[in-house]
Design a protein around this motif. Structure first.
Motif, PDB file in Angstrom:
ATOM      1  N   ARG A 471       0.822  -1.201   0.000  1.00 21.33           N
ATOM      2  CA  ARG A 471       0.000   0.000   0.000  1.00 21.33           C
ATOM      3  C   ARG A 471       0.859   1.255   0.000  1.00 21.33           C
ATOM      4  N   GLU A 472       0.215   2.378  -0.329  1.00 25.01           N
ATOM      5  CA  GLU A 472       0.951   3.621  -0.506  1.00 25.01           C
ATOM      6  C   GLU A 472       1.555   4.139   0.789  1.00 25.01           C
ATOM      7  N   TRP A 473       1.075   3.687   1.942  1.00 30.27           N
ATOM      8  CA  TRP A 473       1.675   4.110   3.206  1.00 30.27           C
ATOM      9  C   TRP A 473       2.776   3.148   3.677  1.00 30.27           C
ATOM     10  N   SER A 474       3.130   2.174   2.844  1.00 27.29           N
ATOM     11  CA  SER A 474       4.246   1.289   3.175  1.00 27.29           C
ATOM     12  C   SER A 474       5.233   1.185   2.019  1.00 27.29           C
ATOM     13  N   MET A 475       4.784   0.818   0.823  1.00 26.63           N
ATOM     14  CA  MET A 475       5.691   0.744  -0.321  1.00 26.63           C
ATOM     15  C   MET A 475       6.272   2.123  -0.632  1.00 26.63           C
ATOM     16  N   HIS A 476       7.576   2.158  -0.899  1.00 23.82           N
ATOM     17  CA  HIS A 476       8.235   3.424  -1.236  1.00 23.82           C
ATOM     18  C   HIS A 476       7.748   3.908  -2.608  1.00 23.82           C
ATOM     19  N   PRO A 477       7.692   5.216  -2.833  1.00 22.09           N
ATOM     20  CA  PRO A 477       7.308   5.708  -4.168  1.00 22.09           C
ATOM     21  C   PRO A 477       8.183   5.165  -5.296  1.00 22.09           C
ATOM     22  N   ASN A 478       9.415   4.748  -4.973  1.00 24.03           N
ATOM     23  CA  ASN A 478      10.271   4.179  -6.018  1.00 24.03           C
ATOM     24  C   ASN A 478      10.001   2.702  -6.258  1.00 24.03           C
ATOM     25  N   GLY A 479       9.084   2.121  -5.510  1.00 21.14           N
ATOM     26  CA  GLY A 479       8.714   0.729  -5.716  1.00 21.14           C
ATOM     27  C   GLY A 479       9.299  -0.255  -4.722  1.00 21.14           C
ATOM     28  N   GLN A 480      10.217   0.166  -3.858  1.00 23.13           N
ATOM     29  CA  GLN A 480      10.801  -0.749  -2.882  1.00 23.13           C
ATOM     30  C   GLN A 480       9.815  -1.054  -1.770  1.00 23.13           C
ATOM     31  N   LEU A 524       5.338  -2.329  -9.979  1.00 26.44           N
ATOM     32  CA  LEU A 524       6.103  -1.187  -9.489  1.00 26.44           C
ATOM     33  C   LEU A 524       7.369  -1.632  -8.764  1.00 26.44           C
ATOM     34  N   ASN A 525       7.304  -2.773  -8.096  1.00 33.37           N
ATOM     35  CA  ASN A 525       8.448  -3.261  -7.335  1.00 33.37           C
ATOM     36  C   ASN A 525       9.544  -3.824  -8.237  1.00 33.37           C
ATOM     37  N   PHE A 526       9.158  -4.499  -9.302  1.00 35.53           N
ATOM     38  CA  PHE A 526      10.133  -5.154 -10.180  1.00 35.53           C
ATOM     39  C   PHE A 526      11.154  -4.172 -10.757  1.00 35.53           C
ATOM     40  N   PRO A 527      10.751  -2.998 -11.304  1.00 35.10           N
ATOM     41  CA  PRO A 527      11.758  -2.072 -11.831  1.00 35.10           C
ATOM     42  C   PRO A 527      12.740  -1.575 -10.778  1.00 35.10           C
ATOM     43  N   TRP A 528      12.285  -1.473  -9.514  1.00 33.41           N
ATOM     44  CA  TRP A 528      13.231  -1.058  -8.477  1.00 33.41           C
ATOM     45  C   TRP A 528      14.378  -2.047  -8.395  1.00 33.41           C
ATOM     46  N   TRP A 529      14.074  -3.330  -8.416  1.00 35.63           N
ATOM     47  CA  TRP A 529      15.118  -4.348  -8.362  1.00 35.63           C
ATOM     48  C   TRP A 529      16.030  -4.250  -9.580  1.00 35.63           C
ATOM     49  N   VAL A 530      15.436  -4.117 -10.761  1.00 32.25           N
ATOM     50  CA  VAL A 530      16.236  -4.065 -11.982  1.00 32.25           C
ATOM     51  C   VAL A 530      17.160  -2.855 -11.963  1.00 32.25           C
ATOM     52  N   ASN A 531      16.643  -1.710 -11.529  1.00 30.71           N
ATOM     53  CA  ASN A 531      17.423  -0.477 -11.557  1.00 30.71           C
ATOM     54  C   ASN A 531      18.487  -0.424 -10.472  1.00 30.71           C
ATOM     55  N   ARG A 532      18.205  -1.038  -9.319  1.00 31.36           N
ATOM     56  CA  ARG A 532      19.117  -0.932  -8.189  1.00 31.36           C
ATOM     57  C   ARG A 532      20.112  -2.084  -8.110  1.00 31.36           C
ATOM     58  N   LYS A 533      19.731  -3.267  -8.564  1.00 32.38           N
ATOM     59  CA  LYS A 533      20.536  -4.456  -8.289  1.00 32.38           C
ATOM     60  C   LYS A 533      21.074  -5.132  -9.551  1.00 32.38           C
ATOM     61  N   ASP A 534      20.921  -4.478 -10.695  1.00 32.66           N
ATOM     62  CA  ASP A 534      21.517  -4.960 -11.940  1.00 32.66           C
ATOM     63  C   ASP A 534      22.162  -3.756 -12.608  1.00 32.66           C
ATOM     64  N   ALA A 535      23.289  -3.345 -12.046  1.00 30.61           N
ATOM     65  CA  ALA A 535      23.880  -2.039 -12.377  1.00 30.61           C
ATOM     66  C   ALA A 535      24.214  -1.894 -13.857  1.00 30.61           C
ATOM     67  N   ASP A 536      24.684  -2.966 -14.504  1.00 29.14           N
ATOM     68  CA  ASP A 536      25.134  -2.826 -15.885  1.00 29.14           C
ATOM     69  C   ASP A 536      24.185  -3.487 -16.880  1.00 29.14           C
ATOM     70  N   GLY A 537      22.990  -3.857 -16.430  1.00 28.04           N
ATOM     71  CA  GLY A 537      22.015  -4.428 -17.344  1.00 28.04           C
ATOM     72  C   GLY A 537      22.363  -5.813 -17.838  1.00 28.04           C
ATOM     73  N   SER A 538      23.152  -6.551 -17.071  1.00 31.02           N
ATOM     74  CA  SER A 538      23.585  -7.887 -17.503  1.00 31.02           C
ATOM     75  C   SER A 538      22.575  -8.972 -17.165  1.00 31.02           C
ATOM     76  N   HIS A 539      21.537  -8.628 -16.399  1.00 36.03           N
ATOM     77  CA  HIS A 539      20.528  -9.582 -15.910  1.00 36.03           C
ATOM     78  C   HIS A 539      21.084 -10.512 -14.840  1.00 36.03           C
ATOM     79  N   VAL A 540      22.247 -10.174 -14.313  1.00 31.85           N
ATOM     80  CA  VAL A 540      22.787 -10.877 -13.148  1.00 31.85           C
ATOM     81  C   VAL A 540      22.758  -9.886 -11.988  1.00 31.85           C
ATOM     82  N   PHE A 541      22.244 -10.314 -10.871  1.00 30.86           N
ATOM     83  CA  PHE A 541      21.959  -9.378  -9.784  1.00 30.86           C
ATOM     84  C   PHE A 541      23.024  -9.489  -8.702  1.00 30.86           C
ATOM     85  N   GLU A 542      23.221  -8.385  -8.012  1.00 29.25           N
ATOM     86  CA  GLU A 542      24.401  -8.269  -7.164  1.00 29.25           C
ATOM     87  C   GLU A 542      24.090  -7.449  -5.924  1.00 29.25           C
ATOM     88  N   GLY A 543      24.984  -7.582  -4.924  1.00 31.27           N
ATOM     89  CA  GLY A 543      24.937  -6.725  -3.743  1.00 31.27           C
ATOM     90  C   GLY A 543      23.693  -6.936  -2.915  1.00 31.27           C
TER      91      GLY A 543
END
Length: 892
Positions: A471-480, A524-543
């Motif tokens: 919900r909007e009072w828990s999920m961050h506006p960026n999708g996290q 909304l949550n999925f793009p946050w993961w892609v943008n934050r945890k796949d820095a070079d767009g390789s589809h391998v996630f890190e950190g």
């Protein structure tokens, strides 16, 4: 529920009828419940310090003196949905130096294995509408050894065992009272609270029972100075009863009636300023009867500490039993009714308690599969009871918390370094907690697993909890999604889609509105993961923290030196699982609404990209699959391009198995966009057909999607089912036992190492409660057994594997999943002599102990003994899921 899909006929028990009327988070039957925390002190919400040390800012020794800002705590407590009026048991044995009104434990710095409660209690019963609940607290007859527990544990190191309450000798020869607190509702606003204490010692012993009633302090913060009131009403009391009225502007009038003739003590739920800061700090208008007045009157005989006018915002009914004989029980009762009228007499308390107890038996007989073994039924019922008791009213307005209250001193500037990016968070909800004492705050990935178990008894609540985190009072506006109270910005595995699909299926695969709401928020949550945890767009996630704490050679959440990156097999697997569950839910929704067909295609594309990257990275990345070891590993790449594969066989390398899904036969006819895309894509990329897409369905290859190919799958499963590696007597270990002698890696000038530790960690990484180097954890076991079944129903249909590895016995894959789950359930079944393997080692043996299964945070990888938080009936309640669904959940 989807209005277009009628519910199939279901059980017709009384509790199921109440649940049908409780399909709203604020429904009348949900208005009162065991929502009082077991610990409010030492939480982030109550921390207004400059250094962010919540344990020190409001320690246990201040809890009885200071008014809490954001909640209340107590033993076996209940309250209304807003937490205005609270009821909980307190007691005194004539020996303690303080009233026993809350559970004691060590903070993270005090415990040699992290925070650790030093009490014994069990959740006995719980119905989801809270129409019936009971819990047992074991109270020593000798003085509680607060100082000894602090001193001895403080002297011990991480390699030493914890010094527990039973080790002090105060429970020897059963010198304790078992205090059972039972709640039963005659109606949504009419509750009986029964407290029965039994002396299990060999001599008579004194006991004081003091159920307390109090209002949460909402008047001290400068926002609303209206003060509710409790007062004794002798004009309404019948013979042999005492009546207390409660008046609150929001809650309305409430009447609390006590059977018998207890004394009553009244004070205010206000801070004892004099005790904390000296007499000079007390303003003239401050109450002379602060929060600890009841304790001072009972324990220290200070008769002038309580209000002689019998009024206040906190009070206690005081029963004194000078000598409770051996084996003797004493009982006291309260009845809480909304409104000002007399106690209803249409249904007496004895009859009500017996009726609700019988209804609980009837309800669970309908929930559990026919023929469930009596011991398994007990384990499941206790697990479900723990889920109900570990609900908590969670109040936390981050913006207000950061700014401070107008009626209080402003918070120090340095304090505004925690959760500063989460000012939109404003919770006033009942939320499922991981553990009512050690983790009295929600954790989103824990909660997802809770909901899978909840769905068997209260599908509405399970769905509401999953949606609440979006919900909007828990999920961050960026999708996290928020991680947990100590750091909402931390990163935990994205298991929400997996849990949502499980809950949907358990609930009869009919509530498409719920499915739509989840999928929309996960978009909304999925793009946050892609943008934050796949820095070079390789589809391998890190950190990132990613849930498995200290499972690696170093802290994987710490930033790496410039130019270095850690590509994680488990992070990439989590995202593959995310994609497949989104794909599966979108396919389900597309059967009614063709617009979802394109969403299904989107997540198929994402999944195939991730699966391809995991198999063969290229672009300067190393493969996560190790051909020589035949296992998946994390890979560290340095700025110079050097590749260091972390040679550790752990849960990290098992989790790629979880990214698997079956595409139903009806897709080819009903979802043309998805089918056309797949056909064209595989024509252009035929090399991926065999690597990533497997089938047992002749003529149509879109059947099973898996992140691993058949060869990798069999190699990983072979290690997983090897008793010398991952397969323990109590389930799947988090680290291979092949690493008993340790693993060493040299990177640059640093020597890194780890070793299999079946129990609590000998490493301080991540603090005192990080234990992923060997123990068994139920949530990841649930993911893997679910994946085994999915593979067995799809590409692996009819294909046996050796179980255990090296045994020579070939077993169907779905049967392997069932056998692993039976090992997990076996942790809780009585063993030789009646003791359950999961019982923590510090629990004594004997009938009074062995009768009660415990639900620990994790379990020793060799012995199965329970470890960590001792009431983690959150994700460890998954044992009830295994019992209720012994063949898994039907995935259409």
């Amino acid at each position: 529920m989807d209005p277009h899909t009628p519910a199939p006929p279901g059980p017709t028990t009384a509790e199921h009828g109440r649940l049908a009327d409780a399909d709203d988070s604020r429904a009348p039957w949900r208005r009162w419940g065991p929502y009082v925390s077991a610990r409010q002190w030492g939480t982030v919400r109550e921390d207004y310090s400059a250094d962010g040390n919540a344990w020190e800012h409001l320690p246990f020794d201040h809890a009885h003196l200071r008014a809490y800002r954001w909640g209340e705590d107590g033993i076996a407590g209940l309250c209304d949905l807003e937490g205005h009026l609270n009821v909980a048991v307190a007691m005194w044995n004539g020996q303690d130096d303080r009233l026993k009104e809350r559970l004691f434990g060590l903070t993270n710095p005090q415990g040699n294995h992290g925070e650790d409660v030093k009490e014994y209690w069990w959740h006995l019963e719980g119905l989801p509408t809270h129409s019936y609940a009971s819990a047992l607290y074991r109270y020593p007859q000798a003085a509680y050894p607060y100082e000894e527990l602090l001193r001895v544990n403080g002297e011990r190191g991480v390699g030493d065992p914890e010094h527990e309450l039973a080790d002090t000798g105060v429970l020897a020869e059963n010198r304790f009272f078992d205090v059972v607190v039972t709640h039963a509702k005659a109606a949504p606003g009419d509750l009986v609270v029964e407290i029965t204490a039994t002396n299990h010692g060999q001599e008579a012993a004194p006991l004081h029972l003091l159920p307390q009633v109090w209002f949460r302090n909402t008047w001290s913060w400068g926002l609303d100075d209206s003060r509710p009131v409790l007062w004794r009403d002798d004009t309404a009391a019948a013979d042999g009863t005492v009546v207390v009225r409660a008046e609150h502007a929001t809650l309305g009038p409430v009447t609390v009636t006590a059977d018998g003739s207890p004394r009553t003590l009244f004070c205010e739920n206000d801070t004892n300023l004099a005790a904390l800061y000296g007499e000079d700090a007390v303003p003239p208008e401050h109450t002379p009867y602060p929060k600890d007045s009841v304790g001072r009157a009972v324990v220290h005989g200070q008769s002038d500490t309580c209000n002689p006018d019998q009024r206040g915002t906190k009070m206690a009914f005081w029963w004194t039993f000078d000598a409770v004989g051996p084996g003797e029980s004493v009982t006291v009762r309260l009845r809480l009714t909304e409104g000002e009228g007399p106690v209803p007499d249409a249904l007496q308390a004895d009859e009500l308690l017996a009726l609700r107890r019988a209804e609980a038996d009837e309800f669970y007989a309908a929930v559990l599969p026919e023929g469930t073994d009596a011991e398994d039924a007990l384990v499941a019922r206790r697990a479900f009871a723990g889920l109900q008791w570990c609900k908590q009213l969670y109040l936390y307005d981050v913006t207000r918390w950061l700014a401070g209250d107008p009626g209080q001193p402003p918070p120090p500037p340095k304090r505004a370094e925690r959760n500063t990016d989460w000012g939109h968070v404003n919770f006033a909800e009942v939320i499922s907690m991981p553990d009512e004492w050690e983790y009295p705050w929600f954790a989103t990935w824990d909660l997802a697993f809770h909901c899978v178990a909840y769905a068997h008894v209260d599908p509405y609540f399970a769905k509401w909890q999953l949606l609440l985190m979006c919900r909007e009072w828990s999920m961050h506006p960026n999708g996290q999604l928020p991680a947990y109270e100590w750091n909402f910005s931390d990163v935990n595995p994205p298991v929400h889609p997996w849990a949502a699909w499980q809950v949907y299926c358990i609930d009869g695969s009919r509530d498409r509105v719920f499915l739509e709401r989840v999928v929309l928020k996960m978009l909304l949550n999925f793009p946050w993961w892609v943008n934050r945890k796949d820095a070079d767009g390789s589809h391998v996630f890190e950190g990132g923290f990613l849930g498995l704490d200290n499972i690696g050679l170093f802290d994987r959440s710490d930033p790496l030196p410039d130019g270095q990156r850690l590509e994680q097999a488990d992070a990439t697997a989590w995202m593959g699982l995310f994609c497949l569950k989104m794909l599966r839910m979108a396919m389900e929704l597309a059967r009614r609404d063709p617009a979802w067909d394109e969403i299904a295609t989107k997540f198929l594309v994402h999944f195939l990209s991730i699966a391809q990257a995991m198999d063969d990275l290229g672009r300067g990345h190393a493969r996560l699959w190790d051909e020589e070891d035949e296992f998946f590993h994390d890979v560290l790449t340095t700025e110079d391009g050097d590749v260091h594969r972390m040679p550790v066989r752990s849960m990290v390398g098992l989790l790629p198995l979880s990214a698997v899904a079956i595409v139903p036969d009806w897709v080819v006819d009903e979802l043309p966009d998805l089918t056309d895309f797949f056909d064209g894509w595989t024509r252009r990329r035929p090399e991926l057909r065999d690597a990533l897409l497997h089938t047992n369905h002749d003529g149509y290859s879109l059947r099973t999607l898996s992140m691993v190919d058949r060869r990798q799958w069999r190699a990983v499963v072979r290690r997983m089912l090897d008793e010398a590696e991952f397969l323990s007597p109590g389930g799947l270990r988090s680290l291979s036992a092949a690493h008993r002698d340790g693993v060493q890696v040299r990177i640059g000038g640093s020597e890194l190492s780890l070793a299999y530790v079946p129990g609590e960690s000998d490493s301080g990484m991540f603090g005192g409660n990080s234990n992923w180097r060997g123990p068994v954890w139920l949530p990841v076991n649930a993911l893997l057994t679910d994946a085994l079944r999915t593979y067995g129903r799809g590409a692996g249909m009819g294909r046996p594997v050796e179980y255990p590895t090296g045994s020579g016995e070939e077993v169907a894959i779905e049967e392997v999943a069932s056998r692993v789950e039976q090992r997990l359930v076996g942790l809780f079944r009585p063993g030789q002599g009646g003791r359950r393997p999961s019982t923590p080692q510090h629990h004594p043996s004997g009938p009074l102990w062995d009768a009660h299964p415990t639900f620990s945070e994790f379990f020793d990888g060799d012995s199965g003994a329970g470890l960590g938080a001792s009431h983690q009936t959150g994700w460890t309640a998954l044992v009830a899921h295994f019992i209720c669904a012994p063949d898994g959940i039907p995935n259409r």
